[in-house]
Design an enzyme around this catalytic site. Structure first.
Site, PDB file in Angstrom:
ATOM      1  N   CYS A   1       5.562   4.674  -9.492  1.00  0.00           N
ATOM      2  CA  CYS A   1       5.412   3.241  -9.200  1.00  0.00           C
ATOM      3  C   CYS A   1       4.739   2.464 -10.328  1.00  0.00           C
ATOM      4  CB  CYS A   1       4.639   3.057  -7.897  1.00  0.00           C
ATOM      5  SG  CYS A   1       5.370   3.940  -6.502  1.00  0.00           S
TER       6      CYS A   1
ATOM      7  N   HIS B   1       2.048  -4.019  -7.762  1.00  0.00           N
ATOM      8  CA  HIS B   1       3.005  -3.102  -7.145  1.00  0.00           C
ATOM      9  C   HIS B   1       3.000  -3.343  -5.644  1.00  0.00           C
ATOM     10  CE1 HIS B   1       5.011   0.381  -5.705  1.00  0.00           C
ATOM     11  NE2 HIS B   1       3.935   1.073  -5.427  1.00  0.00           N
TER      12      HIS B   1
ATOM     13  N   ASN C   1       8.151  -0.395  -0.402  1.00  0.00           N
ATOM     14  CA  ASN C   1       7.757   0.166  -1.688  1.00  0.00           C
ATOM     15  C   ASN C   1       9.007   0.649  -2.417  1.00  0.00           C
ATOM     16  OD1 ASN C   1       6.820   1.710  -3.816  1.00  0.00           O
ATOM     17  ND2 ASN C   1       5.257   2.762  -2.638  1.00  0.00           N
TER      18      ASN C   1
END
Length: 327
Positions: A113, A254, A284
């Site tokens: 990520c 993020h 996500n």
């Protein structure tokens, strides 16, 4: 001083939307439970004819058109992904071929990520030293293809997406990547990983027996790590740039969990009107998360030319990092 400026941006999303209510039909969960703990309402799920590579190519095409850059001008292709189309070769090579790019380097960045942050810094370093003048940086992941859909702790969290930026040498003004910090702690690798399927525990061998070949996560440890890492990285990159949070026009973190995002914003004393969130719509999306948020912030008018934007990400590795970009 040559700066590496973002001159074009694009995105790509799978066509299928999966809502919390649809997940709740097969898992012991509810829309309310998921929203309260994560802020997620729905996510995109790639179908068999969609992959990290196909999404990356579509996002790259839009970014190139947005920057008015021909593929022949690209000298480096970096794809930030942990869900490549193949074990090898790199998905960046697949993207390069599909776009008709010749005479350019191509590689993947496996930083989960935080992959876009790592990749943008790598491209900027090449540009700032004069080795190249134009790079294509893509964040793309299809983590839904690596989930155990019976595991409530992970199945509700992830979605698929890609977004890309064209980065070019800018010797004229201050627009571009200002500062970056990168960090990692491999001691925490076991907290979020796919244990089987790699070279250490190949599928179909005795070594892989009893080990999962899908994503597993220690949610409490990852949440604790993320809250600290996000704030620490932001403070460090601001210090390196000689700035304070007050100098930042937009915070684009993020998009993993709304509680983590709000905790980081509170630590930095950033008002909500300077925080961008789209986790509710997409969940996500790993390597696609930050560039997709930048794309939507730009297209909505919240991120405009000349603004200073702070990005931060964390993920499997454990890895984390932050960028300050003058847009």
């Amino acid at each position: 001083m040559i700066r590496a400026a973002i001159e074009g941006i694009g995105h790509a999303l799978p066509r299928t939307i999966l809502t919390n209510d649809e997940i709740a039909r097969t898992l012991d969960t509810t829309d309310e439970w998921i929203r309260q703990r994560t802020g997620i309402g729905q996510r995109r799920v790639a179908q068999p004819d969609e992959s990290t590579g196909t999404l990356a190519v579509a996002a790259a095409r839009e970014a190139l058109a947005d920057a008015n850059v021909d593929p022949s001008e690209v000298e480096l292709v970096i794809v930030a992904t942990i869900t490549g189309d193949y074990v090898w070769p790199a998905t960046a090579c697949v993207v390069q071929a599909e776009l008709g790019i010749r005479g350019a380097g191509a590689y993947d960045t496996s930083a989960a990520c935080a992959g876009f942050i790592y990749s943008l810094d790598a491209a900027a370093a090449q540009i700032e030293t004069g080795r190249i003048s134009t790079a294509l940086v893509i964040g793309a992941d299809c983590l839904t293809k690596q989930l155990d859909w019976t595991d409530r702790s992970t199945a509700v969290l992830f979605g698929d997406a890609a977004a890309a930026v064209v980065v070019r040498a800018n010797p004229h003004d201050s627009r571009g990547l200002v500062k970056t910090v990168l960090d990692a702690d491999g001691a925490g690798a076991r907290h979020i990983w796919i244990e089987a399927g790699g070279n250490r525990h190949p599928l179909g061998t005795a070594s892989a027996d009893g080990r999962k070949n899908c994503l597993t996560m220690n949610g409490k440890e990852v949440f604790r790590f993320a809250v600290k890492a996000m704030g620490d990285a932001c403070e460090r990159v601001l210090e390196r740039a000689g700035m304070t949070a007050g100098d930042i026009d937009l915070f684009v973190p993020h998009q993993a969990n709304s509680r983590i995002i709000l905790s980081a914003a509170e630590r930095l004393e950033l008002p909500l009107e300077r925080v961008f969130m789209n986790v509710e719509q997409y969940g996500n999306t790993s390597g696609g998360s930050i560039p997709l948020a930048l794309y939507e912030a730009s297209r909505s008018g919240r991120l405009q030319r000349g603004m200073r934007v702070l990005t931060v990400g964390f993920g499997a590795g454990l890895v984390w990092g932050a960028n300050i970009i003058e847009w």
